[in-house]
Design a protein around this motif. Sequence first.
Motif, mmCIF file in Angstrom:
data_model
loop_
_atom_site.group_PDB
_atom_site.id
_atom_site.type_symbol
_atom_site.label_atom_id
_atom_site.label_comp_id
_atom_site.label_asym_id
_atom_site.label_seq_id
_atom_site.Cartn_x
_atom_site.Cartn_y
_atom_site.Cartn_z
ATOM 1 N N TYR A 168 0.823 -1.208 0.000
ATOM 2 C CA TYR A 168 0.000 0.000 0.000
ATOM 3 C C TYR A 168 0.864 1.268 0.000
ATOM 4 N N LYS A 169 2.031 1.173 0.635
ATOM 5 C CA LYS A 169 2.878 2.350 0.813
ATOM 6 C C LYS A 169 3.663 2.720 -0.442
ATOM 7 N N VAL A 170 3.821 1.776 -1.340
ATOM 8 C CA VAL A 170 4.694 2.031 -2.493
ATOM 9 C C VAL A 170 3.972 1.974 -3.824
ATOM 10 N N LEU A 171 2.756 1.354 -3.846
ATOM 11 C CA LEU A 171 2.055 1.215 -5.122
ATOM 12 C C LEU A 171 1.363 2.511 -5.500
ATOM 13 N N PRO A 172 1.138 2.753 -6.785
ATOM 14 C CA PRO A 172 0.366 3.923 -7.221
ATOM 15 C C PRO A 172 -1.069 3.817 -6.723
ATOM 16 N N SER A 173 -1.710 4.948 -6.685
ATOM 17 C CA SER A 173 -3.094 4.998 -6.185
ATOM 18 C C SER A 173 -4.032 4.154 -7.041
ATOM 19 N N ARG A 174 -3.725 4.078 -8.370
ATOM 20 C CA ARG A 174 -4.574 3.270 -9.260
ATOM 21 C C ARG A 174 -4.527 1.809 -8.855
ATOM 22 N N ASN A 175 -3.331 1.278 -8.546
ATOM 23 C CA ASN A 175 -3.208 -0.125 -8.136
ATOM 24 C C ASN A 175 -3.830 -0.367 -6.755
ATOM 25 N N MET A 176 -3.716 0.614 -5.890
ATOM 26 C CA MET A 176 -4.305 0.470 -4.554
ATOM 27 C C MET A 176 -5.822 0.358 -4.634
ATOM 28 N N LYS A 177 -6.410 1.161 -5.519
ATOM 29 C CA LYS A 177 -7.877 1.064 -5.703
ATOM 30 C C LYS A 177 -8.272 -0.303 -6.244
ATOM 31 N N ARG A 178 -7.459 -0.808 -7.160
ATOM 32 C CA ARG A 178 -7.777 -2.122 -7.738
ATOM 33 C C ARG A 178 -7.653 -3.222 -6.685
ATOM 34 N N ILE A 179 -6.658 -3.137 -5.769
ATOM 35 C CA ILE A 179 -6.502 -4.140 -4.710
ATOM 36 C C ILE A 179 -7.739 -4.156 -3.812
ATOM 37 N N ARG A 180 -8.189 -2.955 -3.438
ATOM 38 C CA ARG A 180 -9.382 -2.893 -2.580
ATOM 39 C C ARG A 180 -10.599 -3.489 -3.292
ATOM 40 N N ALA A 181 -10.710 -3.206 -4.582
ATOM 41 C CA ALA A 181 -11.866 -3.743 -5.332
ATOM 42 C C ALA A 181 -11.818 -5.265 -5.393
ATOM 43 N N ILE A 182 -10.586 -5.805 -5.631
ATOM 44 C CA ILE A 182 -10.464 -7.277 -5.699
ATOM 45 C C ILE A 182 -10.790 -7.890 -4.353
ATOM 46 N N GLN A 183 -10.303 -7.301 -3.274
ATOM 47 C CA GLN A 183 -10.586 -7.840 -1.946
ATOM 48 C C GLN A 183 -12.085 -7.808 -1.655
ATOM 49 N N ASP A 184 -12.740 -6.747 -2.075
ATOM 50 C CA ASP A 184 -14.199 -6.657 -1.857
ATOM 51 C C ASP A 184 -14.923 -7.739 -2.647
ATOM 52 N N LEU A 185 -14.487 -7.945 -3.899
ATOM 53 C CA LEU A 185 -15.136 -8.974 -4.733
ATOM 54 C C LEU A 185 -14.918 -10.365 -4.140
ATOM 55 N N ILE A 186 -13.696 -10.613 -3.685
ATOM 56 C CA ILE A 186 -13.428 -11.938 -3.095
ATOM 57 C C ILE A 186 -14.281 -12.137 -1.855
ATOM 58 N N SER A 187 -14.339 -11.108 -1.028
ATOM 59 C CA SER A 187 -15.159 -11.215 0.195
ATOM 60 C C SER A 187 -16.630 -11.425 -0.133
ATOM 61 N N LYS A 188 -17.093 -10.754 -1.161
ATOM 62 C CA LYS A 188 -18.504 -10.864 -1.553
ATOM 63 C C LYS A 188 -18.810 -12.268 -2.066
ATOM 64 N N GLU A 189 -17.923 -12.778 -2.940
ATOM 65 C CA GLU A 189 -18.157 -14.109 -3.490
ATOM 66 C C GLU A 189 -18.022 -15.170 -2.410
ATOM 67 N N THR A 190 -17.126 -14.960 -1.486
ATOM 68 C CA THR A 190 -16.945 -15.960 -0.421
ATOM 69 C C THR A 190 -18.154 -16.007 0.497
ATOM 70 N N ASN A 191 -18.775 -14.924 0.768
ATOM 71 C CA ASN A 191 -19.914 -14.845 1.686
ATOM 72 C C ASN A 191 -21.257 -15.073 0.994
ATOM 73 N N SER A 192 -21.292 -15.326 -0.305
ATOM 74 C CA SER A 192 -22.576 -15.562 -1.014
ATOM 75 C C SER A 192 -23.145 -16.927 -0.583
ATOM 76 N N PRO A 193 -24.548 -17.158 -0.737
ATOM 77 C CA PRO A 193 -25.187 -18.425 -0.304
ATOM 78 C C PRO A 193 -24.652 -19.634 -1.045
ATOM 79 N N ARG A 194 -24.218 -19.313 -2.277
ATOM 80 C CA ARG A 194 -23.798 -20.477 -3.080
ATOM 81 C C ARG A 194 -22.459 -21.024 -2.581
#
Length: 1040
Positions: free
Chosen positions: A931-957
Motif C-alpha cells: 500500500y505504501k509504495v504502489l500507485p493509487s490506481r493499483n491500490m484502488k484495484r486491490i481494494r476492489a479485488i478484496q471486496d469482490l473476493i469477500s462478496k463471493e466468499t460470503n454468497s449463499p452459493r
Amino acid sequence: MSLLDDYMESSEAAHGTSTVQYGADTYTPTNGFDGLDNVRLETGYVSTGFGQIEEPIFGIDYVQFQMPAKLVDMAVSNNILIVALDTFRLLRIDLDNPLEVEEIEISRKPSDGKVKKIFFDPTGRHLIITTDHGENYYLYERWRKTKQLPKFKGVVITSIAWNKQATLTDPSTKEILIGTKNGLIYETCLEPTDEYFRREEKYFKQVYSIHESTMPVTGLYFEQFPVNNRKYFVMATTTTRIYQFIGFIGPNNRGERAMFENLFSKYDVNPGYQELPGELPHSELHFFSRFHELQQQGIAESFAWLTGPGIYHGALVYGSQNVGDSVVDNVQLLQYPATPSDDDSGKLVTEIPISVALTEFHFVLLYKDRVRAICQLNDQIVYEEMIPIGQGETVISMAVDDIKKTFWVYTTLAMYELTIHNEERDVWKLYLEKKRYNSALRYCKDPAQKDKVFTAQAKDYFGQRRYKMSAEIFADSTVPFEEVTLMFVEKGEVDALRVYLTNKLNRLRKNDQTQKTIVATWLVEIYLSKLNELEDLASSAHCSPIPNEPTNLVPNTEAYFLEQLDEVRDEFKSFLESYNGNLHRPTTYKLIASQGRNDEFLFFASLIGDYDKVISHWITEKNWAKALTVLSKEADPDVFYKFSPVLMENDPYETVNVWMRQSNLNPRQLIPALLRYDHKKLMEKATQNQAIRYLSHVVTSLNNTDPAIHNFLLTLYAAQKTSDETALLTFLKNEGREMHYNLDYALRLCTQNGRTQSCVHIYSQMGLYEEAVNLALKNHDLELARINADKPEDDDKLRKKLWLTIAKHVVHDNKDIKTALEFLKQSNLLKIEDILPFFPDFVLIDDFKEEICTALEKYNDTIDDIKIEMDEATKSGDSIRLDIRELRSRFALVNAADRCYCCNYPLYMRNFYMFPCQHGFHGDCLTDKMYKVLPSRNMKRIRAIQDLISKETNSPRSSPVGPTTKFMNTAKNVIFPSDAVIEESKIDQDLVMGKIEQLREELDDIVASECVLCGDIMIKSIDQPFIGDEESDVATSWAI
C-alpha cells in the motif's frame, strides 16, 4: 572682414574677451605662477613674472662659533669642516650635525714647527697637515689622533691633487700627486690602518721637478680623459708659471714604479709652460665642474688661476691631444678691478685679492676687508660686501667644498659662509646682450624670458636677411601673427613665410581648429604656387649642369630647379601627411585642381582615403591597372559596386583577382558587373570564363548559398558553347541534396541547351527516377541509366522496375541474348525469370541454358536453407515446452521456524507468499507493505479485488453447509430424488470458485509480482527516509 580678423576674433573668443597688447606693462601677482605653467596666447600676451621680489644672489653670513684659539687654516669637504688652530689642535665639525664639535690634538715635538696648511680630500675622510719645518701628519675620519708620515719628512707640502676615483667604500686615497715648496711633484697613496707601527704611505716617489727650487708648486690637479681611462691630463702652477702634462699612465706597482712616472717622463726636457709677470706668493688654482656629486663627479670644465696681473682663466676641452698639446681653450686674463682709494683723492687703486673661488658664472675675490663677485660673462662687479673685522683680526683665505658647493671665508678669529642663491638668474640677459641666443635660452626660467630671447634673435636674423632662420624663431615668439606675416610679405620672402606658417601651425593648440584650418589652407596655396614657379623656371632655363659636378648644381640651371622642385614636392607631401586632418577637403580639392596638379590631387585623395576620386581619375585616363591597384586598397564595398562594371568590361581578369582578394563583398551586388562581361569579345590572359571563375570561387571557397548566385552560375555553365558537360555536372553534383538553385529552372535551362546528362542528374535530384532512366535510354546511355536505376536505395520495388525497363530496352533494341544476360549480372534484383518474358518466341533455350540451370541450383540451395531454419525452429519450440514443464514443478521448502519478514510471526499462522529469494511474507502483511509504495490506481484495484473476493466468499452459493441445511437437503432428495439438482449445485460452486481463483491470481500479480525487499520496489524507495511519519514516536524516544 579679412581672414586675419576672423583669426583674431576666434582667438579672443577662445581665450577670453579681454585683449592685452604685446609689450604692455602687465605682470603677474607677486606670488608667482602658483605652480602652473604659463600659457602663451596667440594675441602676443605672455605672463612675465617680473613682479616677483628677487632675492640677492650673494650674501655673507657670520658663523656663530667661538674659536678657542687663533685659526691658522681651514678646509671643507663633503660637508665636513676642519679647522686648524695655532695650538696644534684640530676642530672637526660635521655640518649636518654642527652642534657636535670634535677636538683632535696633533701629536708633535716642539721642533716640528707651526702648522702651515691643511689639505682635505673631496670625500671628507683624509686630512694631511704640513708644518713650516717639513713635518707632515695624517688624520683619517675615524681617528681621534693624528699620525706622522715618516716618508714625507722634510717636505713642505704646498698643493695636493686628489684622486676622483677614491670612493667611500675604499679607505685608501688611491694615487695622489703632491706639490712641494721647492718645486717637486711626488706621487703617493695613503691607506689608513689601526696598527701603530704600520705606515699609511705605501710609497712616496718623486715623479717630476720644475728645476726651480725657489718656485713652490702652488696648484696641482689631474683629470682622466673621458674616452681613454689610461690617458690623463695634469695641470700644475707656480707663482708665475702654468704647466700642462698629457700622456698615458703606466701600471701601478705600488712602490716599484709610480703610476704617473711614465706621463711625466715625456716632459723631462724642455717642458712647455705659460709664464705671467708679477710673482704672487699666494697663487691659487681652482677648477669647476657642473657635476659635483661625490658618486657622479664630472670632469672639470673650466679653471681659474690667481696670478699677479689678474685671474688667468679658460675652458678645458678634452679630445685627441697628445704630449705637448694643450687642453686649455678660450684663455683670458681678467685684470683686477680698480677702485677709488680711501684717502678721498679719487685715484684708482688696483688691489690684489688674497684668494679666489670659481663658480659657474662668477669669480669670487677675497680681499683683506671685503668680498667681491665678478661676472665671467661681462667682467663686471655684481657684488661687494665688507667683512666685519675686529681688533687684531686678519682675513686669512677662502675654503670651498667642491662636493656640496659651499663657500667659506675665515679670519684668525671667525668663520663666514658665503651663500649663493640662484646664481644663473640673470645669466640669460648677459648671453642675450652678447647675442649668444642658445646659451640665453638654456638659462631662461619662465616663458617671458624665453619670449624676449626669441623675439630678439628673430629680429636679429631678419635684419641679417637670414629669413628662414628668422621665420623658425618668430614662430616661437609672441610677436603678433599678422605683424610677422606682413614683414615677410613685404620682403617677398614666400619661402620664409612658408617656414613660419608651418612652425606656427605646429604650435597651435588642439582646440584652435579654425586657426589651424586657415593656416593649413594658406600653406597649401603657397606650396602649389611654389611648385608652379619652379616648374616654369626649370622649363625656361637654358643652362645645363656643369659636367663632373653632380653634387654641386649650378644655380639657375634646369637641374638646379628640378632638384628644388623635388624637394618642395616632398615637403608638400609630408605637410599633407601631417595636417590633412586640419584641411577642409572641398576647398583643398578645389585649390589643387585649379592649379592642374594631378599628382598632388591623387596623393591627397589617397592620403585621406578618398579612393573614389582616385579611381574615377584613372578610369577617365583608361588606366585600368592603376585603377585596380587603388581599388584593391579600398575596404568600402560600395566603391567596388560602383566601379566594377566598367572595370569588368575592360580588364576582367585583374578585376576578378581583386574581387577574390576581398572577402566582404556581396556577390549579388556584383551581378550587374558580371552581366557587362562578354567572354567572346575580349582576348584574355586565360581562356577561362572570368564570370564563372569568380562565381565558382564564391560558391566553393566562400560557401555562398544565395539562390540568385547559384542560378546565375548554372546559367553560365549551361550556356557555354561546348558539348562537354563536365563542369556543369561537377557543379550540380557538388550542390548535393541541399541544392541552392531552382530545380525547375535548372531543368528547363538544361533542356533548352541540350544538356542531357545534366537533365538526367536533375531528374534524379527531383526523385523522378523513371524519367531519368527513360531520358538516358532515349539517348542510348546505358551506363547513365544504370547509375540512376540504383539511386532509390530504399525502394527495392522501384529499383527492380527501373532495371526491368533497362532490361526491356536492352533486349528489344539490341536483340542480343548474351548482352542481355551480361546485363542481368549487373543487378542483384533481377533473375532470369524476370527477363524471360522480354525474349522473342523464336529464341532457343540453348542460348541461356546455363543461366537457367544456375537459377535452379540457387533455388535448391534456398530450399535447403529454409529446411535447416525450420528444423532449428522446431528444436527451439521443443526446448521452450520443456522449460515450461519444469517451471510447473518448481517448489520451495518452508521450515516451521520461518517467520514473516514484516511482522516477525511464524508464516504458518496465516496465508503467506514465498519468493525465490527465500523472503516470506503473510498475505495481509505484504498487502499492507505494498500500500505504501504502489500507485493509487493499483491500490484502488486491490481494494476492489478484496471486496469482490469477500462478496463471493460470503454468497449463499459458496457458504458452508450447516446441519439443518444438510437435513433439509437429504429430506428433499428422499422425497424428490433428482440428479439434475445435484449437478446444478456442483456447477454453481465451480463457477464461484473459479471466479475467486481469477481474482486471487490478479491480486497476486499486483501484490506479489516481486519481492518487496530485494526487487525494483526497494531500489526505487531509496529516497524515502528510514523512519516514516507513523514512527515519529519511536524517533522521539531516542532523543537525549
